[in-house]
Scaffold this motif. Structure first.
Motif, PDB file in Angstrom:
ATOM      1  N   ALA A 116     -27.473   7.261  20.296  1.00 28.98           N
ATOM      2  CA  ALA A 116     -28.223   6.047  20.614  1.00 28.98           C
ATOM      3  C   ALA A 116     -28.676   5.337  19.339  1.00 28.98           C
ATOM      4  CB  ALA A 116     -29.430   6.390  21.481  1.00 28.98           C
ATOM      5  N   VAL A 117     -29.085   6.135  18.338  1.00 29.36           N
ATOM      6  CA  VAL A 117     -29.474   5.545  17.052  1.00 29.36           C
ATOM      7  C   VAL A 117     -28.288   4.838  16.415  1.00 29.36           C
ATOM      8  CG1 VAL A 117     -30.192   6.089  14.690  1.00 29.36           C
ATOM      9  CG2 VAL A 117     -31.360   7.160  16.627  1.00 29.36           C
ATOM     10  N   GLU A 118     -27.130   5.491  16.436  1.00 30.70           N
ATOM     11  CA  GLU A 118     -25.934   4.892  15.844  1.00 30.70           C
ATOM     12  C   GLU A 118     -25.537   3.613  16.576  1.00 30.70           C
ATOM     13  OE1 GLU A 118     -23.116   8.014  16.100  1.00 30.70           O
ATOM     14  OE2 GLU A 118     -24.009   9.216  14.485  1.00 30.70           O
ATOM     15  N   GLN A 119     -25.627   3.632  17.890  1.00 31.03           N
ATOM     16  CA  GLN A 119     -25.253   2.443  18.650  1.00 31.03           C
ATOM     17  C   GLN A 119     -26.242   1.300  18.414  1.00 31.03           C
ATOM     18  OE1 GLN A 119     -24.517   3.347  22.762  1.00 31.03           O
ATOM     19  NE2 GLN A 119     -22.527   4.256  22.334  1.00 31.03           N
ATOM     20  N   ALA A 120     -27.538   1.645  18.297  1.00 33.91           N
ATOM     21  CA  ALA A 120     -28.534   0.619  18.008  1.00 33.91           C
ATOM     22  C   ALA A 120     -28.263  -0.029  16.654  1.00 33.91           C
ATOM     23  CB  ALA A 120     -29.940   1.219  18.046  1.00 33.91           C
ATOM     24  N   GLU A 121     -27.849   0.792  15.678  1.00 35.67           N
ATOM     25  CA  GLU A 121     -27.519   0.255  14.355  1.00 35.67           C
ATOM     26  C   GLU A 121     -26.281  -0.627  14.429  1.00 35.67           C
ATOM     27  OE1 GLU A 121     -27.693  -0.416  10.210  1.00 35.67           O
ATOM     28  OE2 GLU A 121     -29.139   0.098  11.770  1.00 35.67           O
ATOM     29  N   ALA A 122     -25.283  -0.180  15.186  1.00 37.80           N
ATOM     30  CA  ALA A 122     -24.066  -0.986  15.344  1.00 37.80           C
ATOM     31  C   ALA A 122     -24.381  -2.316  16.036  1.00 37.80           C
ATOM     32  CB  ALA A 122     -23.025  -0.206  16.143  1.00 37.80           C
ATOM     33  N   GLU A 123     -25.254  -2.260  16.998  1.00 36.18           N
ATOM     34  CA  GLU A 123     -25.651  -3.490  17.697  1.00 36.18           C
ATOM     35  C   GLU A 123     -26.369  -4.440  16.742  1.00 36.18           C
ATOM     36  OE1 GLU A 123     -28.536  -4.882  21.412  1.00 36.18           O
ATOM     37  OE2 GLU A 123     -28.054  -2.758  21.109  1.00 36.18           O
ATOM     38  N   ARG A 124     -27.260  -3.889  15.914  1.00 34.08           N
ATOM     39  CA  ARG A 124     -27.976  -4.729  14.946  1.00 34.08           C
ATOM     40  C   ARG A 124     -27.014  -5.406  13.982  1.00 34.08           C
ATOM     41  NH1 ARG A 124     -29.415  -4.649   9.914  1.00 34.08           N
ATOM     42  NH2 ARG A 124     -28.472  -2.595   9.551  1.00 34.08           N
TER      43      ARG A 124
END
Length: 235
Positions: A116-124
């Motif tokens: 989830a952290v990685e996906q949030a970073e990718a989204e940002r």
């Protein structure tokens, strides 16, 4: 004659129902209840004879309440016992399934949090890229001379890239990890400071808490600001 026989058959089968337990419980108190209702006409008691009459009715109504509660318990007990038996029979299975579910959640939790952290970073990053492409497309459109075909082509390409980046950002925002939820946790770091804040900003909450605390503790605790006294009342 045939009709009379049918009526007799109905009378002996369908109409021979057992009495309602409520009616049975209250049958001895019918006159008392009617008399009590007659007294409840909005006028208060004003002399000793009336007081004695009302006290007698009150004692009888208390007996009626006791009989009604006993009837309720008697009628409900088999159903309640059956409900408890069913709950007890299912409980070990449900508890074991909960243990299995909690175990599965436990072994995947850390990985899902990291994902989830990685996906949030990718989204940002995708949002930032989309915003950068949008600004570039707007700048190219403003700078392009209508008579310069190459500039117009460059502006159109920049706009297309901006739209692609926007679509990627939208897709990134949808790529959530399944089985995750956002929970809000808290920790009180300073009870005194928090108490003062509530007293300043949420006085109604503080009052409700103090009312309930006083209700539970006024018999056992002598606290500043708490007045306790005894008085007589009818019951």
């Amino acid at each position: 004659m045939e009709a009379d026989m049918k009526d007799a058959a109905i009378a002996t089968t369908g109409h021979n129902m057992p009495p309602d337990p409520i009616d049975t419980a209250l049958e001895p108190f019918g006159d008392t209840i009617s008399e009590a209702e007659n007294w409840l006409d909005g006028e208060p008691v004003s002399n000793d004879d009336q007081m004695k009459a009302v006290d007698t009715l009150t004692r009888s109504i208390k007996e009626a309440i006791k009989a009604a509660k006993a009837g309720e318990e008697s009628e409900a007990k088999p159903v309640y016992d059956q409900w408890k038996s069913i709950k007890a029979r299912w409980k070990p299975t449900i508890d074991d399934l909960d243990r299995i579910k909690n175990g599965l959640v436990s072994i995947v939790s850390d990985y899902k949090r990291q994902k989830a952290v990685e996906q949030a970073e990718a989204e940002r990053k995708a949002r930032e890229e989309a915003e950068r492409k949008r600004r570039e497309a707007e700048e190219a459109a403003r700078a392009a001379n209508a008579g310069d075909i190459e500039a117009q082509r460059a502006a159109a390409e920049a706009q297309e890239e901006a739209e692609i980046a926007q679509a990627r950002a939208a897709a990134a925002s949808k790529g959530k990890v399944k089985g995750m939820r956002t929970v809000t946790r808290y920790e009180i770091t300073d009870y005194k400071a928090m108490l003062h804040w509530i007293a300043r900003n949420r006085k109604d909450d503080m009052t409700a808490f103090l009312d309930e605390w006083a209700r539970l503790n006024h018999r056992d605790v002598s606290a500043d600001g708490l007045l306790v006294w005894q008085e007589k009342e009818a019951f």
